[in-house]
Design a protein around this motif. Sequence first.
Motif, PDB file in Angstrom:
ATOM      1  N   GLY A  22      -2.741   2.057 -13.715  1.00 21.68           N
ATOM      2  CA  GLY A  22      -2.121   0.858 -13.180  1.00 21.68           C
ATOM      3  C   GLY A  22      -1.594   0.984 -11.772  1.00 21.68           C
ATOM      4  N   GLU A  23      -1.778   2.143 -11.148  1.00 20.40           N
ATOM      5  CA  GLU A  23      -1.336   2.373  -9.768  1.00 20.40           C
ATOM      6  C   GLU A  23      -2.559   2.401  -8.855  1.00 20.40           C
ATOM      7  N   PHE A  24      -2.512   1.622  -7.778  1.00 21.21           N
ATOM      8  CA  PHE A  24      -3.620   1.554  -6.833  1.00 21.21           C
ATOM      9  C   PHE A  24      -3.218   2.262  -5.545  1.00 21.21           C
ATOM     10  N   ILE A  25      -3.973   3.258  -5.154  1.00 24.40           N
ATOM     11  CA  ILE A  25      -3.717   3.984  -3.905  1.00 24.40           C
ATOM     12  C   ILE A  25      -4.788   3.584  -2.906  1.00 24.40           C
ATOM     13  N   ILE A  26      -4.362   2.995  -1.799  1.00 25.91           N
ATOM     14  CA  ILE A  26      -5.293   2.501  -0.793  1.00 25.91           C
ATOM     15  C   ILE A  26      -4.943   3.120   0.551  1.00 25.91           C
ATOM     16  N   PHE A  27      -5.929   3.698   1.205  1.00 27.55           N
ATOM     17  CA  PHE A  27      -5.775   4.123   2.591  1.00 27.55           C
ATOM     18  C   PHE A  27      -6.601   3.168   3.442  1.00 27.55           C
ATOM     19  N   LEU A  28      -5.909   2.390   4.264  1.00 26.05           N
ATOM     20  CA  LEU A  28      -6.528   1.355   5.085  1.00 26.05           C
ATOM     21  C   LEU A  28      -6.550   1.811   6.542  1.00 26.05           C
ATOM     22  N   GLU A  29      -7.718   1.745   7.159  1.00 27.27           N
ATOM     23  CA  GLU A  29      -7.858   2.178   8.548  1.00 27.27           C
ATOM     24  C   GLU A  29      -6.893   1.419   9.460  1.00 27.27           C
ATOM     25  N   ALA A  30      -6.166   2.162  10.296  1.00 24.10           N
ATOM     26  CA  ALA A  30      -5.203   1.565  11.217  1.00 24.10           C
ATOM     27  C   ALA A  30      -5.774   1.518  12.627  1.00 24.10           C
ATOM     28  N   ASP A  31      -5.101   0.776  13.498  1.00 23.08           N
ATOM     29  CA  ASP A  31      -5.479   0.732  14.909  1.00 23.08           C
ATOM     30  C   ASP A  31      -4.219   0.553  15.735  1.00 23.08           C
ATOM     31  N   HIS A  32      -4.364  -0.045  16.913  1.00 22.06           N
ATOM     32  CA  HIS A  32      -3.221  -0.189  17.809  1.00 22.06           C
ATOM     33  C   HIS A  32      -2.258  -1.295  17.381  1.00 22.06           C
ATOM     34  N   HIS A  33      -2.659  -2.129  16.435  1.00 19.38           N
ATOM     35  CA  HIS A  33      -1.776  -3.202  15.976  1.00 19.38           C
ATOM     36  C   HIS A  33      -0.634  -2.634  15.120  1.00 19.38           C
TER      37      HIS A  33
END
Length: 550
Positions: free
Chosen positions: A369-380
């Motif tokens: 029930g736990e979702f681990i997400i790594f989302l690409e970051a940028d300068h924002h």
Amino acid sequence: MGLSVKDVVQLPIFETAKVKTGKNMLNETFVERITVIELPVENFVKKNEMVLSTGIGCEDDPILLKQFVKDVIDSGASVLAFSIGRYIHRIPEQVIQLAKYHDFIIVEIPWETRFGDILEIVLHKINEEKKGERQQGEVVRQELINCVLHGKGLQDIANAIYKYCQIPVAITDHSRIIRASCHFDHKILKIFYGDGRGQMQQIPQTHILFNEHPLYHYIEEYRIEGQMYLYLSILNNEKKQGSLFFQLKDRGQLTTFVMTVFDHALTACALYFVKENAVEMTEIRLKENFILSLAKNNTEVNDRLISKAQLLGYDLRRPYICILGEAQEKKDDISSMPSLQSMNYYVQKEITSAGKLLHRRTMTTFEEGEFIIFLEADHHPYMETANQFLDIIERRLYDLLSGVVLSWGIATHKDGQYVFHESYQEAKTALDIGKKQKGLGERTFFSDTKINRLLMAISNEDEIANIVKDTLQPLIEYDRKRQTDLLYTFMIYNKYKGNVSQTARALNLHRQSLLHRLRNIESLTQLSLVNSDDLFLLELSVRLWMLKKI
């Protein structure tokens, strides 16, 4: 399934109304919303909308009235109801003929019938119908998913689709092999795939996007041998697994309920192909286990790990925002919690779609029930990026998983050799604090939790814990024995910065009752609410107690 015009005009409020045109369309035309409009129509009327009008502005101009009716017809409205008696005493013959030509429904309503009453009654009926559709949609979703989870096949999925929609259907795999069908002509697929003779024409998507259902953006429409066919790709992890074909008599069959069935059918088919493809399932498990290990273990990001990630399609050299989600069942929702397997699939599907829409890489895994997400970051700013990403995900997930509430903890990219583990730990901290302080269904950013982390740090000191206990124990015992809420009273009093009037209103108390409670608090704690040091001690103790309590 849906609220037909016949259902509407049979309501008691329309007892004195007269259907002037389109009687043969009453059963085949549906109402999804209702509005009151006069000149001009422009873009204020939507498809399947019931329009109420007095005809004001057209009373002395039949040509203008005819143009008004034509604009309503062109908008895709279901029915136009005129209030007769004040501005329009009789609908002109040329308007009647125009409506008959388009098989459009016009209804006359006596002037004495109030539009407000009509709106209230019809909207109530529409909401009842939509509630029934949502419940039926949940039944369909569960049945289709169970076809996969309980070892049934694609033919069972096709049979279920036809049972609920009465629309011929065929399912093919990525090799164009027909895997299942129900009342569907297989010769059509040969023409579609170029293996047979026949005329085929693709209809531009701009001509078919007349419904607000998000699935419309993925539909392709074809005319094959004079018949209408819809084509939908079955995707999983952005890879095409197969196709769904539907044979329609006309677009009127594409009600919101039918589109919902199509959407659930896509999910069920995709789940089936995932289950069938053992190699792909193994790859998915490897990816999920890799991300899980990356997040939960203090793993150094070195050249060896970067190379291993590249084999799985990941690039660890980029910066990533860590987003940790948790799903829980709504306490006030009667719908059942979906299985972890189907819920994980829905979430993975929406994460992939959102990442693709924003042109950002994602790495995702799930655990109980736990979702681990790594989302690409940028300068924002990372908050802006995370909010935009989660807005897209939640927009669909709360429709698909109506009985689930999602909470999120978010942390920005870290520097160093253990970046993924550290950002996961921060996201975990943010999620835990958010659930304690804000409740379920909230987003909490690690950078916004400084005061709570400070309180958590000092709360571990024994001396401070003793001070908190000595300060609040009399209030806690008093509340427990007397079934009162002095602690909560103080929290609200403190929230309104000691304003007695505002606090009394917030607690729905008489001013004297509130003052009595405040005197009790001072008496029990031996602290004065007008002394700044005493007030600070009491506020700090309450915040530390609340942080440890949950």
